[in-house]
Design a protein around this motif. Structure first.
Motif, PDB file in Angstrom:
ATOM      1  N   GLY A   1       0.819  -1.209   0.000  1.00  0.00           N
ATOM      2  CA  GLY A   1       0.000   0.000   0.000  1.00  0.00           C
ATOM      3  C   GLY A   1       0.852   1.258   0.000  1.00  0.00           C
ATOM      4  N   THR A   2       1.947   1.231   0.774  1.00  0.00           N
ATOM      5  CA  THR A   2       2.859   2.376   0.818  1.00  0.00           C
ATOM      6  C   THR A   2       3.451   2.654  -0.561  1.00  0.00           C
ATOM      7  N   ALA A   3       3.894   1.603  -1.243  1.00  0.00           N
ATOM      8  CA  ALA A   3       4.492   1.765  -2.567  1.00  0.00           C
ATOM      9  C   ALA A   3       3.490   2.352  -3.557  1.00  0.00           C
ATOM     10  N   ILE A   4       2.253   1.887  -3.486  1.00  0.00           N
ATOM     11  CA  ILE A   4       1.219   2.417  -4.382  1.00  0.00           C
ATOM     12  C   ILE A   4       0.955   3.888  -4.079  1.00  0.00           C
ATOM     13  N   LEU A   5       0.880   4.222  -2.791  1.00  0.00           N
ATOM     14  CA  LEU A   5       0.661   5.618  -2.405  1.00  0.00           C
ATOM     15  C   LEU A   5       1.805   6.507  -2.880  1.00  0.00           C
ATOM     16  N   TYR A   6       3.026   5.997  -2.762  1.00  0.00           N
ATOM     17  CA  TYR A   6       4.196   6.779  -3.185  1.00  0.00           C
ATOM     18  C   TYR A   6       4.130   7.101  -4.675  1.00  0.00           C
ATOM     19  N   VAL A   7       3.886   6.092  -5.479  1.00  0.00           N
ATOM     20  CA  VAL A   7       3.806   6.321  -6.927  1.00  0.00           C
ATOM     21  C   VAL A   7       2.617   7.227  -7.262  1.00  0.00           C
ATOM     22  N   GLY A   8       1.483   6.956  -6.657  1.00  0.00           N
ATOM     23  CA  GLY A   8       0.297   7.767  -6.934  1.00  0.00           C
ATOM     24  C   GLY A   8       0.472   9.219  -6.531  1.00  0.00           C
ATOM     25  N   TRP A   9       1.299   9.460  -5.522  1.00  0.00           N
ATOM     26  CA  TRP A   9       1.480  10.815  -5.003  1.00  0.00           C
ATOM     27  C   TRP A   9       2.094  11.755  -6.028  1.00  0.00           C
TER      28      TRP A   9
END
Length: 428
Positions: free
Chosen positions: A226-234
C-alpha cells in the motif's frame, strides 16, 4: 492586388492572424494527457493504495471491513461530487461555498476548459482528492464503528467540511484571498482528514482490550504494498496540482522524491536510536510522513527546502505516533493524526518559510514578508482545525443518533468482517 493574392493562395495566409484571433480556445494535448494520467494516479491511491495500507495495519479479523469502507466511501464521494460537490467547491460563490451553478455538471460544456485542459478532467482530478481525503479518515475509527455510521458521517462531513475548505483554499475563498499557500492539499486533505479522524476516535471510543492486549499490524507486506502504491500515486497528487506539464510540475515532482527520501531516513534513524532497531513499518511510515509534509510546499519551495521539510517531517511523524499519541490518550489504529495531522501542520508552516526566494523557493506575492506568510499559514491551519473539528463532531453525533456509532462488544471481539459483511479474509 486581392485577385493576385487569391490566385497565388496568399490571401488565405494573409487572413490567418484574424482567423486565429476568432478561433475558440482548444485544449493543449500534452497538458490534457498529463492531467488524465495524474487523475488516474490519484484514484489509484485510494483503491487499492490506502485500502491496502490501512488493511495491513489493522487486525486480520477486520481487514475486509477496512477494504469495504474505503471502496464504498470512495464510490459515495464520486456520486456526491457529481450531484453538488464539485459545484459547491469550485464554482464562483462567496468566501466559504461556491454556488449550485455546476450541480450535476450542468452548464459545463463538453469542450469547456480549465486552464489548458478540459474541465471534465478537472472534475475528475478534484474528485480523486475528495475520495482519498474521506478514505484517510476511516483509519482513525477502524475496527469498532458501524458501517452505516461511516456512510452517514461521510455525507455530512464531505458537504460541510471538505467542500467549504476546498473552496476557501483553492477556489478563491477566504484563505485564498488571505494569501495562504497550499499547493496540493496540506490543509484541504491532510489536516482536514486528520482532525476529523481524531474527533471520531474520541467519540467512538477505544477498541475493546486497548491497552491490555497487543494490537499489531496483521500483514506488513500488505502495508508495504500500500505504501508503494501511495508513493507512486502521489506524483499525480503533487505534480498534477500544477495543472499543466510545465516547470512547476517538474519542481513538484522532484521535491516529492527528495522530501520523501529525507523523511524515510530521519524516521528510520530516529526509530533506530529510540528503539534499538529500524523497522519496515517505520520506513513505510516515513514514506507517508515525507509525502504529507511536502504536499503543501512541493510547487513553491526549492529542492534543498524540500529536503529539510522531509527530514523534519520524518522526525515529526515519529514524535506524533510515539509521544503525542500517548499524550492525547487516543486509539487511532492507523495513526492518522500522528502522521497526516502532525506532518500536514509542519508542512504548511514550513511552506511559509522555504517558499522564500532567498531560500531557493519561487518567492512570495509582491510585498509579502516571510513573517507575514508564516502567520497566514498558521491562520489557515487554525481555521481548518476548528472548522473540520466542529463539523466532524456534528457528523458523528448525527450518525450516533440515527444508527449508533459502535458495534456491540461481542461483534467487535469476533471481528467486523464476519459480523458486518459476512465474510472472512483468511481461512480459519
Amino acid at each position: 492586388m486581392k485577385k493576385l493574392l487569391a490566385k497565388s493562395g496568399l490571401l488565405s495566409l494573409a487572413l490567418l492572424p484574424s482567423l486565429a484571433m476568432a478561433a475558440p480556445a482548444v485544449a493543449d494535448k500534452a497538458d490534457n494527457a498529463f492531467m488524465m494520467i495524474c487523475t488516474a494516479l490519484v484514484l489509484f491511491m485510494s483503491i487499492p493504495g490506502i485500502a491496502l495500507f490501512y488493511g495491513g495495519l489493522i487486525r486480520g479479523k477486520n481487514v475486509l471491513s477496512m477494504l469495504t469502507q474505503v471502496a464504498v466511501t470512495f464510490s459515495m464521494v464520486c456520486v456526491l461530487w457529481l450531484f453538488y460537490g464539485y459545484s459547491l467547491a469550485f464554482s464562483e460563490g462567496n468566501a466559504f461555498f461556491g454556488s449550485l451553478n455546476w450541480a450535476m455538471l450542468k452548464n459545463i460544456q463538453l469542450t469547456a476548459l480549465t486552464g489548458s485542459f478540459y474541465q471534465y478532467i478537472h472534475v475528475a482530478f478534484q474528485a480523486s482528492f475528495a475520495c482519498i481525503t474521506v478514505g484517510l479518515i476511516v483509519g482513525s475509527i477502524a475496527e469498532r464503528i458501524r458501517f452505516s455510521a461511516v456512510l452517514i458521517f461521510v455525507v455530512v462531513w464531505l458537504t460541510l467540511a471538505y467542500l467549504p475548505i476546498a473552496h476557501m483554499v483553492w477556489a478563491g475563498g477566504l484563505l485564498a484571498q488571505d494569501g495562504a499557500l497550499d499547493f496540493a492539499g496540506g490543509t484541504v486533505v491532510h489536516i482536514n482528514a486528520a482532525v476529523a479522524g481524531l474527533v471520531g476516535a474520541y467519540l467512538v471510543g477505544k477498541r475493546a482490550g486497548f491497552g491490555k492486549e497487543a494490537f499489531k499490524p496483521h500483514n506488513l507486506p500488505m502495508v508495504f504494498t500500500g505504501t508503494a502504491i501511495l508513493y507512486v500515486g502521489w506524483f499525480g497528487f503533487n505534480a498534477g496540482s500544477a495543472s499543466a506539464a510545465n516547470e512547476i510540475a517538474a519542481l513538484a515532482f522532484l521535491n516529492t522524491v527528495i522530501a520523501t527520501a529525507g523523511a524515510v531516513l530521519s524516521w528510520t534513524f530516529g526509530e533506530w536510536a529510540l528503539r534499538g532497531k529500524p523497522s519496515l513499518l517505520g520506513a513505510s511510515s516515513g514514506v507517508i510522513a515525507g509525502l504529507v509534509a511536502i504536499t503543501p510546499a512541493c510547487g513553491t519551495v526549492g529542492v534543498m527546502g524540500a529536503l529539510v521539510i522531509g527530514l523534519v517531517g520524518g522526525l515529526a511523524g515519529l514524535w506524533g505516533v510515539t509521544i503525542l499519541k500517548k499524550w492525547l490518550r487516543v486509539d487511532d489504529p492507523c495513526d492518522v493524526f500522528g502522521v497526516h495531522g502532525v506532518c500536514g501542520i509542519i508542512g504548511c508552516i514550513l511552506t511559509g518559510v522555504f517558499s522564500a526566494s532567498s531560500l531557493g523557493g519561487v518567492g512570495y506575492a509582491e510585498g509579502v514578508t516571510m513573517g507575514h506568510q508564516v502567520w497566514v499559514q498558521l491562520f489557515s491551519v487554525g481555521v481548518t482545525i476548528v472548522w473540520t473539528g466542529v463539523v466532524a463532531f456534528i457528523g458523528f453525533k448525527i450518525a450516533d443518533m440515527v444508527v449508533g456509532l459502535r458495534v456491540p462488544e461481542e461483534q467487535e471481539r469476533e471481528g467486523l468482517d464476519v459480523n458486518s459483511h459476512g465474510e472472512n479474509a483468511y481461512n480459519q
